[in-house]
Scaffold this motif. Structure first.
Motif, mmCIF file in Angstrom:
data_model
loop_
_atom_site.group_PDB
_atom_site.id
_atom_site.type_symbol
_atom_site.label_atom_id
_atom_site.label_comp_id
_atom_site.label_asym_id
_atom_site.label_seq_id
_atom_site.Cartn_x
_atom_site.Cartn_y
_atom_site.Cartn_z
ATOM 1 N N PRO A 1 -1.601 -43.337 41.810
ATOM 2 C CA PRO A 1 -0.998 -44.477 41.110
ATOM 3 C C PRO A 1 -2.042 -45.387 40.463
ATOM 4 O O PRO A 1 -1.818 -45.919 39.374
ATOM 5 C CB PRO A 1 -0.225 -45.203 42.217
ATOM 6 C CG PRO A 1 0.107 -44.128 43.205
ATOM 7 C CD PRO A 1 -1.090 -43.209 43.189
ATOM 8 N N GLN A 2 -3.187 -45.557 41.136
ATOM 9 C CA GLN A 2 -4.243 -46.401 40.565
ATOM 10 C C GLN A 2 -4.782 -45.781 39.279
ATOM 11 O O GLN A 2 -5.041 -46.487 38.295
ATOM 12 C CB GLN A 2 -5.387 -46.569 41.579
ATOM 13 C CG GLN A 2 -5.022 -47.391 42.806
ATOM 14 C CD GLN A 2 -4.249 -46.598 43.853
ATOM 15 O OE1 GLN A 2 -4.083 -45.377 43.733
ATOM 16 N NE2 GLN A 2 -3.774 -47.285 44.881
ATOM 17 N N GLU A 3 -4.966 -44.464 39.286
ATOM 18 C CA GLU A 3 -5.442 -43.789 38.076
ATOM 19 C C GLU A 3 -4.409 -43.870 36.961
ATOM 20 O O GLU A 3 -4.763 -44.066 35.790
ATOM 21 C CB GLU A 3 -5.761 -42.325 38.396
ATOM 22 C CG GLU A 3 -7.011 -42.142 39.237
ATOM 23 C CD GLU A 3 -7.199 -40.713 39.693
ATOM 24 O OE1 GLU A 3 -8.353 -40.238 39.664
ATOM 25 O OE2 GLU A 3 -6.207 -40.065 40.092
ATOM 26 N N LEU A 4 -3.129 -43.742 37.305
ATOM 27 C CA LEU A 4 -2.073 -43.836 36.291
ATOM 28 C C LEU A 4 -2.049 -45.228 35.663
ATOM 29 O O LEU A 4 -1.798 -45.373 34.472
ATOM 30 C CB LEU A 4 -0.723 -43.502 36.907
ATOM 31 C CG LEU A 4 -0.532 -42.054 37.385
ATOM 32 C CD1 LEU A 4 0.804 -41.910 38.102
ATOM 33 C CD2 LEU A 4 -0.623 -41.078 36.218
ATOM 34 N N ARG A 5 -2.310 -46.250 36.475
ATOM 35 C CA ARG A 5 -2.343 -47.616 35.927
ATOM 36 C C ARG A 5 -3.586 -47.827 35.062
ATOM 37 O O ARG A 5 -3.518 -48.515 34.033
ATOM 38 C CB ARG A 5 -2.280 -48.642 37.059
ATOM 39 C CG ARG A 5 -0.916 -48.716 37.723
ATOM 40 C CD ARG A 5 -0.793 -49.916 38.631
ATOM 41 N NE ARG A 5 -1.561 -49.752 39.860
ATOM 42 C CZ ARG A 5 -1.096 -49.185 40.980
ATOM 43 N NH1 ARG A 5 0.136 -48.698 41.012
ATOM 44 N NH2 ARG A 5 -1.852 -49.102 42.055
ATOM 45 N N ALA A 6 -4.712 -47.245 35.452
ATOM 46 C CA ALA A 6 -5.932 -47.367 34.638
ATOM 47 C C ALA A 6 -5.753 -46.666 33.292
ATOM 48 O O ALA A 6 -6.158 -47.198 32.244
ATOM 49 C CB ALA A 6 -7.121 -46.775 35.397
ATOM 50 N N ILE A 7 -5.151 -45.485 33.305
ATOM 51 C CA ILE A 7 -4.865 -44.776 32.054
ATOM 52 C C ILE A 7 -3.909 -45.602 31.197
ATOM 53 O O ILE A 7 -4.070 -45.716 29.978
ATOM 54 C CB ILE A 7 -4.278 -43.382 32.342
ATOM 55 C CG1 ILE A 7 -5.319 -42.499 33.039
ATOM 56 C CG2 ILE A 7 -3.810 -42.708 31.046
ATOM 57 C CD1 ILE A 7 -4.740 -41.223 33.632
ATOM 58 N N GLY A 8 -2.905 -46.206 31.848
ATOM 59 C CA GLY A 8 -1.941 -47.037 31.122
ATOM 60 C C GLY A 8 -2.592 -48.235 30.456
ATOM 61 O O GLY A 8 -2.268 -48.570 29.308
ATOM 62 N N VAL B 1 -4.553 -50.787 25.311
ATOM 63 C CA VAL B 1 -5.615 -51.366 24.475
ATOM 64 C C VAL B 1 -5.753 -50.570 23.186
ATOM 65 O O VAL B 1 -5.836 -51.134 22.085
ATOM 66 C CB VAL B 1 -6.949 -51.401 25.242
ATOM 67 C CG1 VAL B 1 -8.105 -51.743 24.300
ATOM 68 C CG2 VAL B 1 -6.884 -52.417 26.376
ATOM 69 N N GLN B 2 -5.778 -49.247 23.312
ATOM 70 C CA GLN B 2 -5.923 -48.408 22.120
ATOM 71 C C GLN B 2 -4.710 -48.520 21.209
ATOM 72 O O GLN B 2 -4.839 -48.542 19.982
ATOM 73 C CB GLN B 2 -6.130 -46.955 22.541
ATOM 74 C CG GLN B 2 -6.471 -46.024 21.402
ATOM 75 C CD GLN B 2 -7.773 -46.383 20.720
ATOM 76 O OE1 GLN B 2 -8.839 -46.282 21.315
ATOM 77 N NE2 GLN B 2 -7.710 -46.814 19.469
ATOM 78 N N ARG B 3 -3.528 -48.585 21.789
ATOM 79 C CA ARG B 3 -2.297 -48.692 20.990
ATOM 80 C C ARG B 3 -2.323 -49.947 20.117
ATOM 81 O O ARG B 3 -1.892 -49.929 18.963
ATOM 82 C CB ARG B 3 -1.073 -48.714 21.901
ATOM 83 C CG ARG B 3 0.258 -48.641 21.152
ATOM 84 C CD ARG B 3 1.426 -48.770 22.121
ATOM 85 N NE ARG B 3 1.569 -50.132 22.585
ATOM 86 C CZ ARG B 3 2.210 -51.108 21.921
ATOM 87 N NH1 ARG B 3 2.766 -50.856 20.740
ATOM 88 N NH2 ARG B 3 2.301 -52.318 22.426
#
Length: 234
Positions: free
Chosen positions: A150-157, A162-164
């Motif tokens: 879940p922590q990795e999914l939030r970091a990717i999110g 930011v990129q979006r």
């Protein structure tokens, strides 16, 4: 609660926000953005005024392009990292969808909503965007969820968001669909597109083209500077 499929994957739509990893997870962020895109497509279909329909398509195009560019620079590399045996094939399919959407939006960019063939072009664009969203929410995102915390999914999110927000806003079919090519091209294009957007709003399309060219030169210099700086850090 819907039962998992035979492969054990649960579509994003069948999960609660907590199950997705919270509101900041890439699953939740993608799902919300897909819902916003779908709402614009439904609003277009319910609209009868051609000019209003054209404006809705323009708004949809901007949002869909920023969404896709952020996927290509942040989300798809995460797939290939976390799913080394599957990520290549999974992302190549949707990158193909993104290329088709870019090509269709180039045609729609200068098309008259009253012209023959306009509605058919819009239908093809909408179908591709919806197909892309289904693939992501039913297959790609659940596969990533199975191997990332879940922590990795939030970091990717967070990185995706930011990129979006800083991605190009107009179709560019000739831009590579993968880093580092799309990242380096994206800096000048994002600057150019936003200058064009502002100029078009204030002065009209013809002035926007000239302003965009000048901004692209400035943006290109910025991208080159960033690339040189990155190389020096190695």
């Amino acid at each position: 609660m819907t039962n998992p499929r035979g492969d054990g994957l649960r579509p994003v739509a069948d999960q609660s926000e907590d199950e997705r990893g919270g509101p900041g997870s890439i699953l939740s962020r993608q799902s919300r953005d897909h819902a916003d895109l779908d709402a614009l497509m439904r609003a277009h279909d319910a609209e009868t005024d051609p000019d209003a329909r054209g404006r809705l398509v323009a708004e949809l195009a901007e949002r869909a392009l920023r969404h896709a560019f952020a996927e290509e620079t942040v989300l798809f590399p995460a797939y290939r990292h976390h799913l080394p045996e599957q990520g290549e094939a999974l992302t190549a399919h949707i990158e193909g969808d993104h290329q088709r959407v870019n090509e269709l939006l180039v045609q729609l960019q200068d098309a008259d909503p009253r012209s023959a063939g306009y509605d058919a072009l819009v239908r093809r664009t909408f179908e591709t965007i919806r197909h892309d969203a289904r693939d992501e929410e039913d297959d790609l995102l659940p596969r990533l969820q199975r191997v990332a915390s879940p922590q990795e999914l939030r970091a990717i999110g967070a990185a995706w968001e930011v990129q979006r927000r800083t991605s190009p806003t107009r179709p560019h079919p000739g831009v590579p669909r993968r880093p580092p090519g799309n990242v380096l091209a994206g800096v000048p294009l994002a600057v150019s597109d936003r200058v064009k957007d502002a100029a078009e709003h204030l002065l009209g399309p013809r002035a926007a083209r000239g302003a965009g060219r000048a901004a692209a030169v400035a943006g290109g210099a910025l991208a080159l500077g960033l690339a040189v700086r990155a190389l020096r850090r190695r």
